[in-house]
Design an enzyme around this catalytic site. Sequence first.
Site, short mmCIF file in Angstrom:
data_model
loop_
_atom_site.label_atom_id
_atom_site.label_comp_id
_atom_site.label_asym_id
_atom_site.label_seq_id
_atom_site.Cartn_x
_atom_site.Cartn_y
_atom_site.Cartn_z
N ARG A 40 0.85 -1.20 0.00
CA ARG A 40 0.00 0.00 0.00
C ARG A 40 0.88 1.25 0.00
NH1 ARG A 40 1.39 2.07 4.03
NH2 ARG A 40 0.24 3.90 3.35
N GLY A 41 0.21 2.41 -0.19
CA GLY A 41 0.95 3.66 -0.35
C GLY A 41 1.22 3.83 -1.84
N ALA A 42 0.92 5.02 -2.35
CA ALA A 42 0.93 5.21 -3.81
C ALA A 42 2.27 4.90 -4.48
CB ALA A 42 0.50 6.64 -4.12
N ARG B 114 -6.46 -0.93 -7.63
CA ARG B 114 -6.93 0.17 -6.78
C ARG B 114 -7.13 1.38 -7.69
NH1 ARG B 114 -4.35 1.19 -1.05
NH2 ARG B 114 -6.45 1.97 -0.67
N CYS C 278 -1.88 9.37 7.85
CA CYS C 278 -1.65 8.14 7.10
C CYS C 278 -0.17 7.76 7.13
CB CYS C 278 -2.18 8.24 5.67
SG CYS C 278 -2.39 6.61 4.90
N ASP D 252 -2.07 10.63 -3.22
CA ASP D 252 -2.34 9.53 -4.14
C ASP D 252 -2.54 10.05 -5.55
OD1 ASP D 252 -3.19 8.34 -1.40
OD2 ASP D 252 -2.90 6.68 -2.79
N ASN E 146 -5.81 12.37 -1.13
CA ASN E 146 -5.00 11.60 -0.18
C ASN E 146 -5.93 10.89 0.78
OD1 ASN E 146 -2.36 10.83 0.84
ND2 ASN E 146 -2.77 12.15 2.60
N LYS E 147 -5.36 10.15 1.71
CA LYS E 147 -6.13 9.35 2.66
C LYS E 147 -7.31 10.10 3.25
CE LYS E 147 -5.74 5.92 3.44
NZ LYS E 147 -6.58 4.95 2.69
N LYS F 254 2.59 11.33 -9.37
CA LYS F 254 1.30 11.32 -8.65
C LYS F 254 0.34 12.35 -9.27
CE LYS F 254 3.10 8.91 -4.95
NZ LYS F 254 3.65 9.49 -3.74
C1 RUB Z 1 -1.98 5.74 1.47
C2 RUB Z 1 -1.99 7.22 1.43
C3 RUB Z 1 -0.66 7.90 1.35
C4 RUB Z 1 -0.34 8.15 -0.13
C5 RUB Z 1 1.09 8.65 -0.32
O1 RUB Z 1 -3.26 5.16 1.39
O2 RUB Z 1 -3.02 7.85 1.41
O3 RUB Z 1 -0.70 9.13 2.01
O4 RUB Z 1 -0.50 6.95 -0.86
O5 RUB Z 1 1.97 7.66 0.12
P1 RUB Z 1 -3.39 3.56 1.46
P2 RUB Z 1 3.47 7.54 -0.46
O6 RUB Z 1 -2.81 3.13 2.76
O7 RUB Z 1 -4.87 3.33 1.35
O8 RUB Z 1 -2.64 3.00 0.28
O9 RUB Z 1 4.12 8.85 -0.20
O10 RUB Z 1 4.06 6.41 0.34
O11 RUB Z 1 3.36 7.22 -1.91
#
Ligand code: RUB
Length: 309
Positions: free
Chosen positions: A16-18, A59, A125, A194, A204-205, A230
């Site tokens: 998870r995480g974009a 997703r 998040c 995201d 974002n979250k 992004k």
């Molecule tokens: C994760 C989320 C993060 C962004 C950015 O949501 O909202 O703030 O994805 O993350 P989820 P990064 O847990 O539902 O995937 O900076 O790591 O890309």
Amino acid sequence: MVLSETAESIKKMEIRGAGRIARAAVRALADFARDLDVSDPEAFKREMRGAAETLIATRPTAVSLPNAVRYVMRALDSFESVEAAREAVLARAAEFVKHSEHAIGWIAEIGARHISDGDVLLTHCNSEAALGCILEAHRQGKEIEVYATEVRPRNQGLITIRTLNDAGIRTNYIIDSAVRYFINDVDLVIVGADAIAVNGAVVNKIGTAQIAHAAHEARTNVVVAAETYKFAPRTIFGELIEIEERDPAEVLPPEEAARLPFVRVRNPAFDVTPAEYIDLIITEQGAIPPELAYTVIKDYLGWRIEEFR
Ligand code: RUB
């Protein structure tokens, strides 16, 4: 991991995480291309397209995912043989992963400049880009303190506080609804993204918009840390970013929900923060006000991560 396993892990949020989602998808696509045992170029292209679609469908909100997958798929725009196509896919995948990993470092460096000694930060998040900035400021010897939210319903805040704790950063762990209560103690809100639309709105979250609103009211700056991939090119043409709504069971156990026939549980995973509540977006190419999102899409995504048919 085979491609379907990566797709499943992204869906279930084990990955998870974009940024992580984008890199995992690109790696899966590269592995798929490496193992694809076909000799007909058209069949190769067809199979690759199917794989790309499977990954993109996992997703819907994180635009890093289609941006990354389509960047790799550009390798198939023109090629002479299956072997040439395979090589091109592997080269593009490696290039994307390398760029993505470096981007986090560049963002951290730029973001840390906007964090001052003595600052109290708030993050929501678990964003590796946002955390990168915080960790870099700490590494530079700046005395900082962080408020980290719980992030219902999936509790990504737990990952964040473990990272902050491991770095030795003084951290306050709060429930999501306590943000307004503490916002006057906070100097800077720093979150990830995201997706970022052409008008500078940040997806974002879920809860980010509420936090940004509280920060705006309290005259607390809000900074978004996000790689250029992004940004969502199709928003230039008015396309909206889809907000993922996840399984209600993440919010309320199904047995409990079954006893409440008039109650519908809603579980949107993301929300949209308007540009007016955001002071700065930090990308690996530099820090910009949200109003300049168009420039990022035009100047950087134009050649790095074009949108494809
Ligand atoms: C994760 C989320 C993060 C962004 C950015 O949501 O909202 O703030 O994805 O993350 P989820 P990064 O847990 O539902 O995937 O900076 O790591 O890309």
